[in-house]
Write an enzyme that holds these catalytic residues in place. Structure first.
Site, PDB file in Angstrom:
ATOM      1  CB  CYS A 120      40.817  38.932  37.258  1.00 56.80           C
ATOM      2  SG  CYS A 120      41.081  39.366  38.879  1.00 56.80           S
ATOM      3  CB  CYS A 121      39.394  34.138  36.632  1.00 54.32           C
ATOM      4  SG  CYS A 121      37.878  34.571  37.518  1.00 54.32           S
ATOM      5  CB  CYS A 203      37.735  36.729  44.601  1.00 51.51           C
ATOM      6  SG  CYS A 203      39.103  35.370  44.338  1.00 51.51           S
ATOM      7  CB  CYS A 206      34.143  37.960  41.472  1.00 51.19           C
ATOM      8  SG  CYS A 206      35.573  39.256  40.617  1.00 51.19           S
ATOM      9  CB  CYS A 229      37.016  30.953  37.962  1.00 47.50           C
ATOM     10  SG  CYS A 229      36.851  29.223  38.661  1.00 47.50           S
TER      11      CYS A 229
END
EC number: 1.8.4.10
Length: 233
Positions: A120-121, A203, A206, A229
């Site tokens: 995702c990062c 975010c 997270c 990240c």
């Protein structure tokens, strides 16, 4: 990634790191923005980053500033962004992921951040940063050695081998107290989540508030063995 020619030679960077180690963040910033033409500041609107924006406004206000809009930032982060733009008249550039959240869900499944936060990062932060940096010779960050073991050896200027350019960390040796002393003394706008137990803000999905006695970055990816990240590794 194709290797890029550095704007400064490694020997010069090593010498500069030693020479500037005991200089103030303002002096380091002034040297950086006057030494390298293609340079920009990557702003996440955390406490360190709003300090750097304020410093740059006094040193070279036309310095390029960009941020990574992951589409899942806190409302409070967008709020401080707007206040910073208004106060400093920032010509702020946003870099967004190539995939919308809907397209990401179609390709990788719902709530990728819960299943594979590294992926995702990579999609929502690392790839946009690569685009932001591709035309630059150097970038400025707000990382500090005190923040995490992964940042303990950060130089005030160093080679960023991951992205192939020069990286300036003017606040590398500052403490958290020095950051907040500056914010208060200069009335710098900051993210109100800092007042609610969020020393490090990423975010929505997270990031959590930290508990008394926890590490400053304990609220980031707290259910995973993950501390970065991918932007500063």
């Amino acid at each position: 990634m194709e290797e890029r020619k550095l704007a400064l030679q490694p020997e010069e960077i090593h010498e500069l790191n030693s020479e500037l180690e005991d200089r103030s963040p303002q002096e380091i910033l002034e040297y950086a923005v006057n030494k390298i033409e293609k340079i920009a500041f990557a702003c996440s609107f955390g406490a360190e980053d709003v300090v750097i924006v304020d410093m740059l406004s006094r040193i070279k206000p036309d310095t390029s500033v960009f941020y990574l809009d992951t589409d899942v930032l806190f409302p409070e982060t967008y709020d401080v962004r707007n206040r910073m733009v208004e106060k400093y008249n920032l010509n702020l550039i946003a870099y967004r992921p190539l995939l919308t959240l809907e397209k990401q869900a179609e390709q990788y499944g719902e709530s990728l951040w819960q299943v594979d936060p590294n992926q995702c990062c990579s999609l929502r932060k690392v790839e946009p940063l690569q685009r932001a940096l591709c035309e630059l010779d150097a970038w400025i960050t707000g990382i500090r050695r005190e923040q995490a073991p992964t940042r303990a050896n950060a130089g005030v200027v160093e080679i960023d081998r991951k992205f192939g350019l020069i990286k300036w960390n003017p606040l590398a040796k500052w403490t958290n107290k020095q950051v907040w002393d500056y914010i208060i003394a200069h009335q710098v706008p900051y993210n109100v989540l800092h007042d609610k137990g969020y020393p490090s803000i990423g975010c929505i999905h997270c990031t959590r508030a930290v508990k008394p006695g926890e590490d400053l970055r304990a609220g980031r990816w707290s259910n995973f063995e993950k501390t970065e990240c991918g932007l500063h590794q």
